[in-house]
Scaffold this active site. Structure first.
Site, mmCIF file in Angstrom:
data_model
loop_
_atom_site.group_PDB
_atom_site.id
_atom_site.type_symbol
_atom_site.label_atom_id
_atom_site.label_comp_id
_atom_site.label_asym_id
_atom_site.label_seq_id
_atom_site.Cartn_x
_atom_site.Cartn_y
_atom_site.Cartn_z
ATOM 1 N N GLY A 10 0.732 -1.211 -0.184
ATOM 2 C CA GLY A 10 -0.084 0.086 0.066
ATOM 3 C C GLY A 10 0.849 1.291 0.039
ATOM 4 O O GLY A 10 0.592 2.268 0.718
ATOM 5 N N SER A 12 1.461 3.231 -2.694
ATOM 6 C CA SER A 12 0.982 4.071 -3.678
ATOM 7 C C SER A 12 0.243 5.392 -3.246
ATOM 8 O O SER A 12 0.272 6.255 -4.132
ATOM 9 C CB SER A 12 -0.056 3.231 -4.698
ATOM 10 O OG SER A 12 -1.253 2.914 -3.815
ATOM 11 N N SER A 127 -1.857 -0.694 12.163
ATOM 12 C CA SER A 127 -3.036 -1.078 12.814
ATOM 13 C C SER A 127 -3.853 0.140 13.249
ATOM 14 O O SER A 127 -3.522 1.323 12.794
ATOM 15 C CB SER A 127 -2.765 -2.038 13.950
ATOM 16 O OG SER A 127 -4.171 -2.556 14.456
ATOM 17 N N TYR A 141 -13.966 -3.862 10.568
ATOM 18 C CA TYR A 141 -12.913 -3.016 10.382
ATOM 19 C C TYR A 141 -12.126 -3.211 11.681
ATOM 20 O O TYR A 141 -10.879 -3.627 11.875
ATOM 21 C CB TYR A 141 -12.977 -1.510 10.098
ATOM 22 C CG TYR A 141 -11.771 -0.820 10.087
ATOM 23 C CD1 TYR A 141 -11.045 -0.948 8.999
ATOM 24 C CD2 TYR A 141 -11.296 -0.002 11.034
ATOM 25 C CE1 TYR A 141 -9.580 -0.150 8.891
ATOM 26 C CE2 TYR A 141 -9.994 0.675 11.046
ATOM 27 C CZ TYR A 141 -9.380 0.468 10.208
ATOM 28 O OH TYR A 141 -8.101 1.087 9.854
ATOM 29 N N LYS A 145 -8.398 -5.163 12.631
ATOM 30 C CA LYS A 145 -7.333 -4.728 13.114
ATOM 31 C C LYS A 145 -6.916 -5.268 14.563
ATOM 32 O O LYS A 145 -5.628 -5.588 14.967
ATOM 33 C CB LYS A 145 -7.468 -3.137 13.312
ATOM 34 C CG LYS A 145 -7.500 -2.232 11.885
ATOM 35 C CD LYS A 145 -6.512 -2.570 11.175
ATOM 36 C CE LYS A 145 -6.312 -1.768 9.727
ATOM 37 N NZ LYS A 145 -5.327 -1.790 9.247
ATOM 38 N N THR A 176 -5.997 10.909 4.819
ATOM 39 C CA THR A 176 -5.728 10.276 3.918
ATOM 40 C C THR A 176 -6.880 10.156 2.896
ATOM 41 O O THR A 176 -7.908 10.228 3.430
ATOM 42 C CB THR A 176 -4.825 8.988 4.082
ATOM 43 O OG1 THR A 176 -5.784 8.092 4.481
ATOM 44 C CG2 THR A 176 -3.620 9.186 4.672
HETATM 45 N N1 LIG Z 1 -6.304 7.017 7.697
HETATM 46 C C1 LIG Z 1 -6.630 6.655 8.883
HETATM 47 O O1 LIG Z 1 -7.107 7.441 9.411
HETATM 48 C C2 LIG Z 1 -6.321 5.382 9.434
HETATM 49 C C3 LIG Z 1 -6.332 5.218 10.813
HETATM 50 C C4 LIG Z 1 -5.722 3.876 11.440
HETATM 51 C C5 LIG Z 1 -5.383 2.857 10.613
HETATM 52 N N2 LIG Z 1 -5.224 3.264 9.257
HETATM 53 C C6 LIG Z 1 -4.610 2.106 8.444
HETATM 54 O O2 LIG Z 1 -3.449 2.644 7.704
HETATM 55 C C7 LIG Z 1 -3.147 1.989 6.388
HETATM 56 C C8 LIG Z 1 -3.025 2.605 5.264
HETATM 57 O O3 LIG Z 1 -4.211 3.517 5.113
HETATM 58 P P1 LIG Z 1 -4.125 5.018 4.526
HETATM 59 O O4 LIG Z 1 -5.032 5.717 5.340
HETATM 60 O O5 LIG Z 1 -2.831 5.280 3.924
HETATM 61 O O6 LIG Z 1 -5.131 4.694 3.084
HETATM 62 P P2 LIG Z 1 -5.038 4.951 1.661
HETATM 63 O O7 LIG Z 1 -4.574 6.529 1.470
HETATM 64 O O8 LIG Z 1 -6.544 4.505 1.264
HETATM 65 O O9 LIG Z 1 -4.092 3.850 0.980
HETATM 66 C C9 LIG Z 1 -4.305 2.576 1.178
HETATM 67 C C10 LIG Z 1 -3.215 1.820 0.447
HETATM 68 O O10 LIG Z 1 -3.704 0.542 0.778
HETATM 69 C C11 LIG Z 1 -3.503 -0.033 -0.746
HETATM 70 N N3 LIG Z 1 -4.340 -1.350 -1.012
HETATM 71 C C12 LIG Z 1 -5.748 -1.141 -0.710
HETATM 72 N N4 LIG Z 1 -6.193 -2.532 -1.074
HETATM 73 C C13 LIG Z 1 -5.265 -3.163 -1.528
HETATM 74 C C14 LIG Z 1 -5.130 -4.351 -2.199
HETATM 75 N N5 LIG Z 1 -6.096 -5.320 -2.204
HETATM 76 N N6 LIG Z 1 -3.771 -5.025 -2.533
HETATM 77 C C15 LIG Z 1 -2.771 -4.208 -2.333
HETATM 78 N N7 LIG Z 1 -2.815 -2.919 -1.926
HETATM 79 C C16 LIG Z 1 -3.959 -2.584 -1.426
HETATM 80 C C17 LIG Z 1 -3.748 1.064 -1.691
HETATM 81 O O11 LIG Z 1 -2.990 0.913 -3.014
HETATM 82 P P3 LIG Z 1 -4.014 0.353 -4.380
HETATM 83 O O12 LIG Z 1 -5.220 0.945 -4.430
HETATM 84 O O13 LIG Z 1 -3.027 1.151 -5.339
HETATM 85 O O14 LIG Z 1 -3.882 -0.875 -4.382
HETATM 86 C C18 LIG Z 1 -3.137 2.431 -1.070
HETATM 87 O O15 LIG Z 1 -1.972 2.365 -1.149
HETATM 88 C C19 LIG Z 1 -4.500 1.061 6.583
HETATM 89 O O16 LIG Z 1 -4.146 -0.354 6.742
HETATM 90 C C20 LIG Z 1 -5.541 1.338 7.180
HETATM 91 O O17 LIG Z 1 -6.344 0.691 7.756
HETATM 92 C C21 LIG Z 1 -5.556 4.237 8.558
#
Ligand SMILES: NC(=O)c1ccc[n+]([C@@H]2O[C@H](COP(=O)([O-])OP(=O)(O)OC[C@H]3O[C@@H](n4cnc5c(N)ncnc54)[C@H](OP(=O)(O)O)[C@@H]3O)[C@@H](O)[C@H]2O)c1
Length: 263
Positions: A10, A12, A127, A141, A145, A176
């Site tokens: 992830g 990207s 997580s 969700y 986690k 994000t």
């Molecule tokens: N943002 C928050 O508030 C928050 C809070 C707590 C935890 N998190 C965790 O942080 C992590 C990253 O999230 P983010 O906030 O950076 O979200 P994001 O900006 O939506 O990025 C998600 C990333 O995961 C990749 N992804 C999704 N499904 C995939 C699949 N099937 N195979 C391979 N890659 C996949 C996407 O790439 P592609 O679409 O190019 O595949 C993208 O690079 C997640 O695990 C999320 O649960 C986020």
């Protein structure tokens, strides 16, 4: 000596991309595993869908072969669904667990052999505080986690004799694309008295005002360079305080507080 190498799923966009940039700025070589290519050409993109076992095996083997060493795997790829459990389709529920939990399990499982053989390395799982503060209408969700936390702890014990360490990084709100990418369902909101929509909207407002992904990237970088990893790391002062309260308060009281905010 060859450059330190990280594989980040992830990478990207969002947190994964920020972490990749931070490591590259510090001289690391980074392979980014995702379905689409990110904007930073310095990240060596390997197409991968973590919900597909063959895709994961091919991508990780390719990264390990090209790099010749693997210092760090960051299992970060993830997505969110929301809605009432009784109206969540089997397909959506399975997808949530498939991507967030099994995706990470697959990546860690495939990397474990290489890490064990080389006798060093770290696996960081991205997580959420939802693992310890379960969110209503985001129960799948939260479960994904919570599963990740327990998996990381158990895997860490398995791999410790081989010099391989694991850690979960628990986050609260980060700004994000995650928020807009969430698959939302308000089915049954009338029956639930408008609580589904209200709960998720509240969460989304907090996410949009959350910390920058670079803040999380800095924490991941620090952990990557650390000699000894903690089992769990919470990012952010207020989140750390929440985590502390979660540990000392009785579960029923914690759940009552969550009900008051998101119920
Ligand atoms: N943002 C928050 O508030 C928050 C809070 C707590 C935890 N998190 C965790 O942080 C992590 C990253 O999230 P983010 O906030 O950076 O979200 P994001 O900006 O939506 O990025 C998600 C990333 O995961 C990749 N992804 C999704 N499904 C995939 C699949 N099937 N195979 C391979 N890659 C996949 C996407 O790439 P592609 O679409 O190019 O595949 C993208 O690079 C997640 O695990 C999320 O649960 C986020």
């Amino acid at each position: 000596m060859s450059r330190k190498t990280a594989v980040i799923t992830g990478a990207s966009r969002g947190i994964g991309l920020a972490a990749a940039k931070r490591l590259i700025d510090a001289g690391w070589q980074v392979y980014g595993l995702s379905r689409t290519e990110g904007p930073d050409e310095r990240v060596q993109w390997i197409p991968c869908d973590v919900s597909n076992p063959e895709s994961v095996n091919e991508a990780l083997d390719s990264a390990c072969m090209q790099a010749g060493r693997l210092d760090l795997l960051v299992c970060n790829a993830g997505m969110g669904i929301s809605g009432a459990v009784e109206f969540t389709s089997e397909e959506d529920a399975a997808r949530q667990i498939e991507v967030n939990l099994l995706g990470a399990v697959r990546c860690a499982g495939r990397a474990a052999g290489a890490l064990r053989k080389q006798g060093f390395g770290k696996i960081i799982f991205v997580s959420s505080l939802a693992a310890v503060f379960p969110l209503p209408f985001q129960s799948l969700y939260s479960a994904s986690k919570a599963g990740l936390n327990v998996f990381s702890d158990a895997l860490g014990i398995e791999l410790e004799p081989f010099g391989v360490q694991t850690c979960t990084v628990m986050l609260n709100d980060v700004r994000t694309d995650f928020t807009d990418s969430r698959k939302k369902s308000v089915r049954g909101d009338d029956i639930y008295g408008g609580r589904i929509r209200a709960s998720v909207e509240k969460m989304e407002r907090s996410e949009r005002e959350g910390m920058a992904p670079e803040r999380v990237a800095e924490e991941i970088f620090r952990l990557a360079e650390k000699k000894k990893l903690p089992a769990h790391r919470i990012v952010g002062v207020s989140s750390k305080l929440l985590g502390f309260l979660g540990r000392i308060l009785p579960t029923d009281l914690t759940l009552r507080i969550i009900r008051g905010i998101y119920g």
